[in-house]
Design a protein around this motif. Structure first.
Motif, PDB file in Angstrom:
ATOM      1  N   THR A 318     -43.628  -8.023  16.441  1.00  0.00           N
ATOM      2  CA  THR A 318     -42.908  -6.796  15.189  1.00  0.00           C
ATOM      3  C   THR A 318     -41.696  -6.608  16.591  1.00  0.00           C
ATOM      4  O   THR A 318     -41.826  -6.716  17.735  1.00  0.00           O
ATOM      5  CB  THR A 318     -43.118  -5.266  15.035  1.00  0.00           C
ATOM      6  N   LEU A 319     -40.210  -5.960  16.330  1.00  0.00           N
ATOM      7  CA  LEU A 319     -39.325  -5.717  16.864  1.00  0.00           C
ATOM      8  C   LEU A 319     -39.117  -4.577  17.706  1.00  0.00           C
ATOM      9  O   LEU A 319     -40.008  -3.839  18.296  1.00  0.00           O
ATOM     10  CB  LEU A 319     -37.959  -6.089  16.390  1.00  0.00           C
ATOM     11  N   ARG A 320     -39.017  -3.494  16.669  1.00  0.00           N
ATOM     12  CA  ARG A 320     -38.458  -1.873  16.903  1.00  0.00           C
ATOM     13  C   ARG A 320     -39.606  -1.280  17.423  1.00  0.00           C
ATOM     14  O   ARG A 320     -40.236  -0.255  18.038  1.00  0.00           O
ATOM     15  CB  ARG A 320     -37.370  -1.323  15.714  1.00  0.00           C
ATOM     16  N   SER A 321     -40.293  -2.131  16.315  1.00  0.00           N
ATOM     17  CA  SER A 321     -42.355  -0.550  16.541  1.00  0.00           C
ATOM     18  C   SER A 321     -43.123  -2.019  17.885  1.00  0.00           C
ATOM     19  O   SER A 321     -43.755  -1.147  17.847  1.00  0.00           O
ATOM     20  CB  SER A 321     -42.742  -0.813  15.335  1.00  0.00           C
ATOM     21  N   GLU A 322     -42.372  -2.091  18.345  1.00  0.00           N
ATOM     22  CA  GLU A 322     -42.892  -3.278  20.065  1.00  0.00           C
ATOM     23  C   GLU A 322     -44.634  -3.455  19.759  1.00  0.00           C
ATOM     24  O   GLU A 322     -44.532  -3.631  20.894  1.00  0.00           O
ATOM     25  CB  GLU A 322     -42.205  -2.049  20.630  1.00  0.00           C
ATOM     26  N   ALA A 323     -44.897  -3.825  19.020  1.00  0.00           N
ATOM     27  CA  ALA A 323     -46.172  -4.051  18.796  1.00  0.00           C
ATOM     28  C   ALA A 323     -46.688  -5.447  18.182  1.00  0.00           C
ATOM     29  O   ALA A 323     -45.768  -6.390  17.852  1.00  0.00           O
ATOM     30  CB  ALA A 323     -46.923  -2.950  17.650  1.00  0.00           C
ATOM     31  N   LEU A 324     -47.817  -5.900  18.313  1.00  0.00           N
ATOM     32  CA  LEU A 324     -48.340  -7.190  17.843  1.00  0.00           C
ATOM     33  C   LEU A 324     -49.260  -6.716  17.179  1.00  0.00           C
ATOM     34  O   LEU A 324     -50.415  -6.595  17.802  1.00  0.00           O
ATOM     35  CB  LEU A 324     -49.305  -8.490  19.253  1.00  0.00           C
ATOM     36  N   LEU A 325     -49.127  -7.103  15.685  1.00  0.00           N
ATOM     37  CA  LEU A 325     -49.893  -6.704  14.956  1.00  0.00           C
ATOM     38  C   LEU A 325     -50.947  -7.670  14.331  1.00  0.00           C
ATOM     39  O   LEU A 325     -50.478  -8.824  14.734  1.00  0.00           O
ATOM     40  CB  LEU A 325     -49.549  -7.135  13.285  1.00  0.00           C
ATOM     41  N   ARG A 326     -52.211  -7.322  14.247  1.00  0.00           N
ATOM     42  CA  ARG A 326     -53.681  -8.337  13.661  1.00  0.00           C
ATOM     43  C   ARG A 326     -53.782  -8.054  12.554  1.00  0.00           C
ATOM     44  O   ARG A 326     -54.447  -6.801  12.187  1.00  0.00           O
ATOM     45  CB  ARG A 326     -54.725  -8.048  14.899  1.00  0.00           C
ATOM     46  N   ARG A 351     -45.680   1.123  25.519  1.00  0.00           N
ATOM     47  CA  ARG A 351     -45.323  -0.014  24.465  1.00  0.00           C
ATOM     48  C   ARG A 351     -45.162  -1.021  25.372  1.00  0.00           C
ATOM     49  O   ARG A 351     -43.808  -1.514  25.911  1.00  0.00           O
ATOM     50  CB  ARG A 351     -44.104   0.058  23.283  1.00  0.00           C
ATOM     51  N   PRO A 352     -45.365  -0.954  26.017  1.00  0.00           N
ATOM     52  CA  PRO A 352     -45.984  -2.371  27.869  1.00  0.00           C
ATOM     53  C   PRO A 352     -45.401  -3.538  27.732  1.00  0.00           C
ATOM     54  O   PRO A 352     -44.433  -3.678  28.415  1.00  0.00           O
ATOM     55  CB  PRO A 352     -47.558  -2.566  28.128  1.00  0.00           C
ATOM     56  N   LEU A 353     -45.085  -4.187  26.471  1.00  0.00           N
ATOM     57  CA  LEU A 353     -44.228  -5.411  26.201  1.00  0.00           C
ATOM     58  C   LEU A 353     -42.950  -5.500  25.835  1.00  0.00           C
ATOM     59  O   LEU A 353     -42.236  -6.521  25.641  1.00  0.00           O
ATOM     60  CB  LEU A 353     -45.218  -6.480  25.199  1.00  0.00           C
ATOM     61  N   GLY A 354     -43.036  -4.295  24.691  1.00  0.00           N
ATOM     62  CA  GLY A 354     -41.128  -4.155  24.039  1.00  0.00           C
ATOM     63  C   GLY A 354     -40.890  -4.657  22.360  1.00  0.00           C
ATOM     64  O   GLY A 354     -42.056  -5.445  22.321  1.00  0.00           O
ATOM     65  N   ARG A 355     -39.896  -5.513  22.588  1.00  0.00           N
ATOM     66  CA  ARG A 355     -39.511  -6.279  21.456  1.00  0.00           C
ATOM     67  C   ARG A 355     -40.277  -7.369  21.759  1.00  0.00           C
ATOM     68  O   ARG A 355     -39.811  -8.006  22.425  1.00  0.00           O
ATOM     69  CB  ARG A 355     -38.163  -5.904  21.023  1.00  0.00           C
ATOM     70  N   LEU A 356     -40.636  -7.694  20.695  1.00  0.00           N
ATOM     71  CA  LEU A 356     -41.524  -9.361  20.266  1.00  0.00           C
ATOM     72  C   LEU A 356     -41.164 -10.376  19.135  1.00  0.00           C
ATOM     73  O   LEU A 356     -41.049  -9.221  18.196  1.00  0.00           O
ATOM     74  CB  LEU A 356     -43.442  -8.893  19.448  1.00  0.00           C
ATOM     75  N   ASN A 372     -38.700  -9.858  23.364  1.00  0.00           N
ATOM     76  CA  ASN A 372     -36.789  -9.749  22.930  1.00  0.00           C
ATOM     77  C   ASN A 372     -36.222  -8.510  23.632  1.00  0.00           C
ATOM     78  O   ASN A 372     -35.112  -8.364  22.565  1.00  0.00           O
ATOM     79  CB  ASN A 372     -36.659 -10.234  21.358  1.00  0.00           C
ATOM     80  N   ASN A 373     -36.277  -8.767  24.677  1.00  0.00           N
ATOM     81  CA  ASN A 373     -35.866  -7.065  25.248  1.00  0.00           C
ATOM     82  C   ASN A 373     -34.534  -7.078  25.840  1.00  0.00           C
ATOM     83  O   ASN A 373     -33.723  -6.330  26.529  1.00  0.00           O
ATOM     84  CB  ASN A 373     -37.209  -6.338  26.766  1.00  0.00           C
ATOM     85  N   ARG A 374     -33.618  -8.611  25.641  1.00  0.00           N
ATOM     86  CA  ARG A 374     -32.169  -8.708  26.668  1.00  0.00           C
ATOM     87  C   ARG A 374     -31.866  -8.855  25.335  1.00  0.00           C
ATOM     88  O   ARG A 374     -30.356  -9.720  24.798  1.00  0.00           O
ATOM     89  CB  ARG A 374     -32.444  -9.706  27.389  1.00  0.00           C
ATOM     90  N   ASP A 375     -31.767  -8.569  24.067  1.00  0.00           N
ATOM     91  CA  ASP A 375     -31.003  -9.140  22.530  1.00  0.00           C
ATOM     92  C   ASP A 375     -29.727  -8.014  22.531  1.00  0.00           C
ATOM     93  O   ASP A 375     -29.496  -7.846  20.768  1.00  0.00           O
ATOM     94  CB  ASP A 375     -32.363  -9.332  21.244  1.00  0.00           C
ATOM     95  N   GLY A 376     -30.108  -6.972  23.387  1.00  0.00           N
ATOM     96  CA  GLY A 376     -29.333  -6.356  22.914  1.00  0.00           C
ATOM     97  C   GLY A 376     -29.591  -5.048  22.477  1.00  0.00           C
ATOM     98  O   GLY A 376     -28.966  -3.887  21.887  1.00  0.00           O
ATOM     99  N   ARG A 377     -30.831  -4.723  21.887  1.00  0.00           N
ATOM    100  CA  ARG A 377     -31.771  -3.660  21.420  1.00  0.00           C
ATOM    101  C   ARG A 377     -32.940  -3.033  22.390  1.00  0.00           C
ATOM    102  O   ARG A 377     -33.435  -2.185  21.846  1.00  0.00           O
ATOM    103  CB  ARG A 377     -31.759  -4.134  20.168  1.00  0.00           C
ATOM    104  N   ARG A 379     -35.282  -2.525  25.723  1.00  0.00           N
ATOM    105  CA  ARG A 379     -35.324  -2.351  27.103  1.00  0.00           C
ATOM    106  C   ARG A 379     -35.955  -2.965  28.507  1.00  0.00           C
ATOM    107  O   ARG A 379     -36.881  -3.153  28.046  1.00  0.00           O
ATOM    108  CB  ARG A 379     -35.217  -0.503  27.102  1.00  0.00           C
ATOM    109  N   PRO A 380     -35.002  -4.136  28.850  1.00  0.00           N
ATOM    110  CA  PRO A 380     -35.234  -4.873  29.187  1.00  0.00           C
ATOM    111  C   PRO A 380     -35.902  -4.295  30.384  1.00  0.00           C
ATOM    112  O   PRO A 380     -36.219  -3.444  31.558  1.00  0.00           O
ATOM    113  CB  PRO A 380     -34.377  -5.759  30.463  1.00  0.00           C
ATOM    114  N   ARG A 381     -37.383  -4.534  30.993  1.00  0.00           N
ATOM    115  CA  ARG A 381     -38.736  -4.851  31.634  1.00  0.00           C
ATOM    116  C   ARG A 381     -38.821  -6.293  32.885  1.00  0.00           C
ATOM    117  O   ARG A 381     -37.929  -7.126  32.945  1.00  0.00           O
ATOM    118  CB  ARG A 381     -40.156  -4.990  31.024  1.00  0.00           C
TER     119      ARG A 381
END
Length: 393
Positions: A318-326, A351-356, A372-377, A379-381
């Motif tokens: 997931t992108l904005r919610s920055e989670a991995l859904l199972r 949210r340790p991983l950010g956008r996925l 996908n933390n460098r897609d313009g939306r 916060r790069p880690r």
């Protein structure tokens, strides 16, 4: 007429009505003329569980230093190819990112446009083809298309355009590619923020398309001569075939302000000729004119992206919610239903991983995630963007 037969008849009627709209231009169906969508409840009778690191899972950084990676495919020899939105296809060998791209495509980058999905020909290496979907501009017109490249060692060259005429814009380009167990290429498209076109059968936006590996229309598609497999989609981002049944599941973004609605992101089971409602319906209204989603989130934006089956469950980036859904799925007499959803890496506000962007089951038994933390939306880690490798502990 029995209830299942009535539902099939109504679904067929809805498809026929959509086909009848093929002669209409998208502008002929303005949102004001459509009215507000029918809003149904969520189909699942439970809330998501939120966890930090999923139990029994180890996470390691496999590749770093990417720029907005979008799609990942593995070659039979263990190497991998990853697309970057600016147009580069990068090679990963033994966990190391090659300095030079395999290929660089001339893309129209901006917003959500650019280089997106990749798919490897199921006959590889006898058929040494890599498929890519990208946004392009020609004679001032922006569109999306699927091209085929020939892989030759650590380089690739353009072979041909496989599919064109898909609408393109700054947002809602779809972009996911996947070969099904039937050997056909499935293409996810968006309605480019022009909602009515999702219901126009002659328009390729807001659809899931199905073509042969050479771009021809299969004779068993719902509409003769048309690549459209299903319609009524807003912006499909993930395609995943069930490893046992071969059925297609898709993740799709819900509204972000249209008709005054937000959230309502979905997971759908994709049926031949199915109409998934947008922009006539959202949620699960139980109306036989449309196919209800298996999952929908009406109260919290959960924009899903790439999806894969791993260790028996459906995993969705997931992108904005920055989670991995199972997602735990169960098949009963009434079809598939979700029995549980866990949001990994989403405990509390951390949210340790950010956008996925993508989730891919690797040939080594691991699950791979693209940040996908460098897609313009985002916060790069440190190290972003990365490919993460998840293994069972």
């Amino acid at each position: 007429m029995t209830f299942p037969a009535a539902r099939r008849f109504a679904a067929a009627l809805a498809w026929a009505l959509a086909l009848a709209s093929a002669a209409l231009a998208p502008a002929a169906l303005a949102p004001a003329a459509l009215g507000d969508p029918v809003r149904g409840p969520r189909p699942q009778p439970f809330d998501d569980a939120r966890v930090a690191t999923p139990a029994g899972v180890r996470v390691e950084s496999w590749v770093e230093g990417l720029e907005a990676p979008w799609s990942l495919v593995f070659l039979p020899d263990g190497r991998a190819l990853v697309s970057e939105r600016p147009g580069r296809i990068r090679l990963v060998a033994d966990g190391r990112l090659a300095a030079e791209p395999v290929a660089t495509l001339g893309v129209r980058q901006g917003g959500e446009g650019g280089l997106m999905g990749l798919a490897l020909d199921p006959g590889f290496p006898a058929r040494p083809y890599l498929y890519a979907m990208h946004t392009h501009a020609e004679a001032g017109e922006v569109g999306n298309r699927v091209v085929r490249l020939v892989l030759e060692g650590d380089r690739a060259r353009l072979d041909r355009v496989v599919l064109q005429g898909v609408p393109g814009a700054r947002f809602h380009n779809g972009g996911r590619l996947a070969f099904g167990p039937d050997g056909m290429l499935y293409v996810a498209t968006g309605e480019i923020f022009d909602a009515p076109r999702a219901q126009v059968a002659a328009d390729l936006g807001g659809k899931i398309l199905r073509v042969t590996a050479d771009g021809a229309v299969p004779p068993d598609n719902p509409l003769p001569g048309s690549p459209v497999w299903s319609l009524g989609h807003r912006n499909v981002q993930g395609l995943a075939f069930h490893p046992a049944t071969g059925e297609l599941f898709a993740s799709e973004h819900g509204p972000s302000g249209e008709f005054g609605l937000r959230a309502l992101d979905e997971i759908n089971l994709v049926r031949r000729g199915g109409n998934y409602g947008w922009p006539l319906a959202v949620g699960a209204p139980g109306d036989p004119r449309w196919v209800d989603p298996i999952l929908a989130w009406p109260d919290e934006a959960t924009p899903p992206s790439g999806a894969a089956f791993w260790r028996g469950d459906l995993f969705v980036a997931t992108l904005r919610s920055e989670a991995l859904l199972r997602v735990r799925l169960e098949r009963g007499p009434g079809g598939w239903r979700a029995t549980a959803v866990a949001r990994g890496f989403a405990a509390g506000s951390r949210r340790p991983l950010g956008r996925l962007r993508d989730a891919v089951a690797g040939p080594d038994g691991a699950l791979y995630l693209l940040t996908n933390n460098r897609d313009g939306r985002g916060r790069p880690r440190p190290g972003d963007d990365r490919i993460l490798r998840l293994t069972a502990g």
